[in-house]
Design an enzyme around this catalytic site. Structure first.
Site, PDB file in Angstrom:
ATOM      1  N   GLY A  14      58.885  82.631   2.065  1.00 32.64           N
ATOM      2  CA  GLY A  14      57.638  82.574   2.836  1.00 32.64           C
ATOM      3  C   GLY A  14      56.407  82.697   1.940  1.00 32.64           C
ATOM      4  O   GLY A  14      55.448  81.924   2.073  1.00 32.64           O
ATOM      5  N   ASP A  33      54.622  88.937   8.938  1.00 27.78           N
ATOM      6  CA  ASP A  33      55.892  89.597   8.624  1.00 27.78           C
ATOM      7  C   ASP A  33      55.893  90.949   9.335  1.00 27.78           C
ATOM      8  O   ASP A  33      54.835  91.469   9.688  1.00 27.78           O
ATOM      9  CB  ASP A  33      56.005  89.813   7.100  1.00 27.78           C
ATOM     10  CG  ASP A  33      57.429  90.099   6.637  1.00 27.78           C
ATOM     11  OD1 ASP A  33      58.004  89.224   5.957  1.00 27.78           O
ATOM     12  OD2 ASP A  33      57.973  91.182   6.947  1.00 27.78           O
ATOM     13  N   ARG A  82      72.640  87.881   3.495  1.00 29.04           N
ATOM     14  CA  ARG A  82      73.926  88.558   3.650  1.00 29.04           C
ATOM     15  C   ARG A  82      74.054  89.695   2.629  1.00 29.04           C
ATOM     16  O   ARG A  82      73.733  89.518   1.460  1.00 29.04           O
ATOM     17  CB  ARG A  82      75.025  87.525   3.396  1.00 29.04           C
ATOM     18  CG  ARG A  82      76.351  87.899   3.960  1.00 29.04           C
ATOM     19  CD  ARG A  82      77.210  86.664   3.949  1.00 29.04           C
ATOM     20  NE  ARG A  82      78.594  87.021   4.099  1.00 29.04           N
ATOM     21  CZ  ARG A  82      79.561  86.135   4.200  1.00 29.04           C
ATOM     22  NH1 ARG A  82      79.293  84.857   4.142  1.00 29.04           N
ATOM     23  NH2 ARG A  82      80.797  86.521   4.346  1.00 29.04           N
ATOM     24  N   THR A 119      65.326  79.506   7.694  1.00 32.64           N
ATOM     25  CA  THR A 119      66.286  80.613   7.752  1.00 32.64           C
ATOM     26  C   THR A 119      67.727  80.104   7.911  1.00 32.64           C
ATOM     27  O   THR A 119      67.986  79.178   8.672  1.00 32.64           O
ATOM     28  CB  THR A 119      65.915  81.537   8.937  1.00 32.64           C
ATOM     29  OG1 THR A 119      64.576  81.969   8.758  1.00 32.64           O
ATOM     30  CG2 THR A 119      66.843  82.747   9.012  1.00 32.64           C
ATOM     31  N   HIS A 175      73.709  72.274   6.034  1.00 33.85           N
ATOM     32  CA  HIS A 175      73.298  72.941   4.801  1.00 33.85           C
ATOM     33  C   HIS A 175      74.379  73.953   4.452  1.00 33.85           C
ATOM     34  O   HIS A 175      74.309  75.103   4.825  1.00 33.85           O
ATOM     35  CB  HIS A 175      71.955  73.640   5.060  1.00 33.85           C
ATOM     36  CG  HIS A 175      71.324  74.191   3.836  1.00 33.85           C
ATOM     37  ND1 HIS A 175      71.254  73.519   2.644  1.00 33.85           N
ATOM     38  CD2 HIS A 175      70.702  75.378   3.626  1.00 33.85           C
ATOM     39  CE1 HIS A 175      70.615  74.267   1.758  1.00 33.85           C
ATOM     40  NE2 HIS A 175      70.284  75.395   2.337  1.00 33.85           N
TER      41      HIS A 175
HETATM   42  N1  APR Z   1      59.485  88.827  12.004  1.00 32.81           N
HETATM   43  C1  APR Z   1      58.827  88.504  10.864  1.00 32.81           C
HETATM   44  N2  APR Z   1      59.367  88.669   9.636  1.00 32.81           N
HETATM   45  C2  APR Z   1      60.611  89.156   9.575  1.00 32.81           C
HETATM   46  C3  APR Z   1      61.353  89.512  10.724  1.00 32.81           C
HETATM   47  C4  APR Z   1      60.731  89.323  11.984  1.00 32.81           C
HETATM   48  N3  APR Z   1      61.355  89.628  13.131  1.00 32.81           N
HETATM   49  N4  APR Z   1      62.567  89.978  10.318  1.00 32.81           N
HETATM   50  C5  APR Z   1      62.584  89.906   8.960  1.00 32.81           C
HETATM   51  N5  APR Z   1      61.412  89.415   8.514  1.00 32.81           N
HETATM   52  C6  APR Z   1      60.972  89.196   7.137  1.00 32.81           C
HETATM   53  C7  APR Z   1      61.400  90.291   6.178  1.00 32.81           C
HETATM   54  O1  APR Z   1      60.586  91.448   6.320  1.00 32.81           O
HETATM   55  C8  APR Z   1      61.237  89.607   4.820  1.00 32.81           C
HETATM   56  O2  APR Z   1      59.955  89.864   4.246  1.00 32.81           O
HETATM   57  O3  APR Z   1      61.560  88.024   6.580  1.00 32.81           O
HETATM   58  C9  APR Z   1      61.381  88.112   5.154  1.00 32.81           C
HETATM   59  C10 APR Z   1      62.583  87.463   4.481  1.00 32.81           C
HETATM   60  O4  APR Z   1      62.300  87.436   3.126  1.00 32.81           O
HETATM   61  P1  APR Z   1      63.409  87.641   1.981  1.00 32.81           P
HETATM   62  O5  APR Z   1      64.295  88.772   2.343  1.00 32.81           O
HETATM   63  O6  APR Z   1      62.680  87.638   0.674  1.00 32.81           O
HETATM   64  O7  APR Z   1      64.304  86.329   2.104  1.00 32.81           O
HETATM   65  P2  APR Z   1      63.971  84.886   1.503  1.00 32.81           P
HETATM   66  O8  APR Z   1      64.566  84.774   0.155  1.00 32.81           O
HETATM   67  O9  APR Z   1      62.530  84.586   1.686  1.00 32.81           O
HETATM   68  O10 APR Z   1      64.849  83.972   2.470  1.00 32.81           O
HETATM   69  C11 APR Z   1      64.486  83.807   3.820  1.00 32.81           C
HETATM   70  O11 APR Z   1      65.301  81.573   3.952  1.00 32.81           O
HETATM   71  O12 APR Z   1      66.461  80.251   2.443  1.00 32.81           O
HETATM   72  C12 APR Z   1      66.570  81.098   3.540  1.00 32.81           C
HETATM   73  O13 APR Z   1      68.773  82.097   3.328  1.00 32.81           O
HETATM   74  C13 APR Z   1      67.391  82.342   3.258  1.00 32.81           C
HETATM   75  O14 APR Z   1      67.592  82.992   5.558  1.00 32.81           O
HETATM   76  C14 APR Z   1      66.920  83.258   4.356  1.00 32.81           C
HETATM   77  C15 APR Z   1      65.439  82.869   4.502  1.00 32.81           C
END
Ligand code: APR
Length: 311
Positions: A14, A33, A82, A119, A175
């Site tokens: 993001g 977020d 995961r 996601t 994917h």
């Molecule tokens: N509303 C908003 N943000 C949320 C929520 C929610 N309900 N639940 C979780 N988040 C946020 C988390 O706080 C975190 O900052 O989503 C973000 C996910 O970021 P990362 O853990 O860094 O994951 P990232 O590597 O960005 O991947 C996100 O994309 O490529 C896919 O498999 C990957 O499903 C994953 C997604």
């Protein structure tokens, strides 16, 4: 007037996506977020790069949705990755709940937006966002094929020592392990790649493409890929908001195309201002068609378990 893009989830994908869109300058960005301070901090940091890179766009971070109102396009990256001890189904249900809650808020504030999902598990999450949103199928699109294709093109360009600009390819299907690189449609400077590389080299590159996400996870250890995924999303955002009519591999809701019905799968689509303008038909070999169906069957299994009542 600048366009408005919301990015949900201010994590690795993001944050990088927000940066890429901000850098282009034609859209204002809202980053949201659940973690307090995270979207605000990243948005302010990105905003302060404006004078250096020459972007006049605005970007704000928030923990709510009011600021997202009337977005033209919303990118969903929120979710969990995961962790040890979690089953695939745990991830599926956790992210399904997150995608459901997020999608409801998005359409409440931006009923006319286009949604691009990132996601994982991508195809199932895109289908869930489509069903929850009530938006037309043209306006809910998954990012996966551009990334998978970019990996395939990278490995081919490396192998042949040519510019990535001259490698044309498409990777279709879900994917995941069952993605379908269309080897016989792949060309390098318009020469079929099958005339340039032996079968075993092509098979090795196809396998590396299928394992592309896992290769990055194995190296990073604490997370998954984000630079290339964000670049792939930005290419979709450009195609839509700049009405480019690009033909790109994306996860689209199929109703009979490629022999698949009622399911999201990666296929070539024409992307323009309204979202998916057309699902582009390519004649597949019998083997590719079978692989695409197999890929769809795996996605269908996830959809079926999402629909089952939870105990
Ligand atoms: N509303 C908003 N943000 C949320 C929520 C929610 N309900 N639940 C979780 N988040 C946020 C988390 O706080 C975190 O900052 O989503 C973000 C996910 O970021 P990362 O853990 O860094 O994951 P990232 O590597 O960005 O991947 C996100 O994309 O490529 C896919 O498999 C990957 O499903 C994953 C997604």
């Amino acid at each position: 007037m600048r366009k408005k893009v919301t990015v949900v989830g201010a994590g690795q994908v993001g944050g990088t996506t927000a940066l890429q869109i901000f850098q282009r300058g034609y859209a204002d960005v809202v980053l949201t977020d659940i973690v307090e301070g995270l979207p605000q901090g990243k948005a302010l940091d990105i905003l302060e790069s404006g004078p250096i890179i020459g972007s006049n766009a605005q970007i704000v971070g928030t923990n709510g949705y009011e600021e997202t109102a009337n977005s033209d396009l919303v990118v969903i990256t929120s979710g969990v990755a995961r962790k040890p001890g979690m089953s695939r189904d745990d991830l599926l249900f956790t992210n399904m709940d997150i995608i459901g809650a997020v999608t409801r808020e998005i359409v409440r504030y931006s009923p006319n937006c286009i949604i691009v999902t990132v996601t994982n598990p991508l195809d199932a999450m895109t289908q869930h966002a489509y069903e929850v949103s009530g938006l037309p199928k043209q306006r809910v699109i998954g990012q996966s094929g551009i990334l998978d294709t970019a990996r395939f093109r990278t490995f081919l360009a490396q192998e042949l020592n040519v510019s990535i600009r001259d490698v044309q390819a498409y990777v279709l299907g879900g994917h995941g392990d069952t993605m379908v690189p269309l080897v016989h449609y792949t060309t390098v400077g318009s020469v079929p790649v099958t005339e340039l590389l032996p079968k075993d080299t092509l098979e090795r590159i196809v396998q590396r493409t299928r394992d592309g996400g896992a290769e990055i996870v194995g190296l990073l250890k604490t997370g998954s890929a984000f630079y290339a995924p964000a670049a792939a999303v930005a290419e979709m955002v450009d195609a839509i908001l700049l009405d480019q009519h690009r033909i790109l591999p994306c996860a689209a809701y199929l109703e009979g195309e490629y022999g698949i019905s009622g399911l999201y799968s990666g296929v070539p689509v024409k992307l323009a201002a309204g979202g998916i303008e057309e699902i582009v038909s390519i004649k597949l070999s019998a083997e590719e068609e079978a692989m695409l169906k197999q890929s769809a069957a795996v996605v269908q299994e996830l959809i079926d378990s999402m629909r089952k009542p939870r105990v």
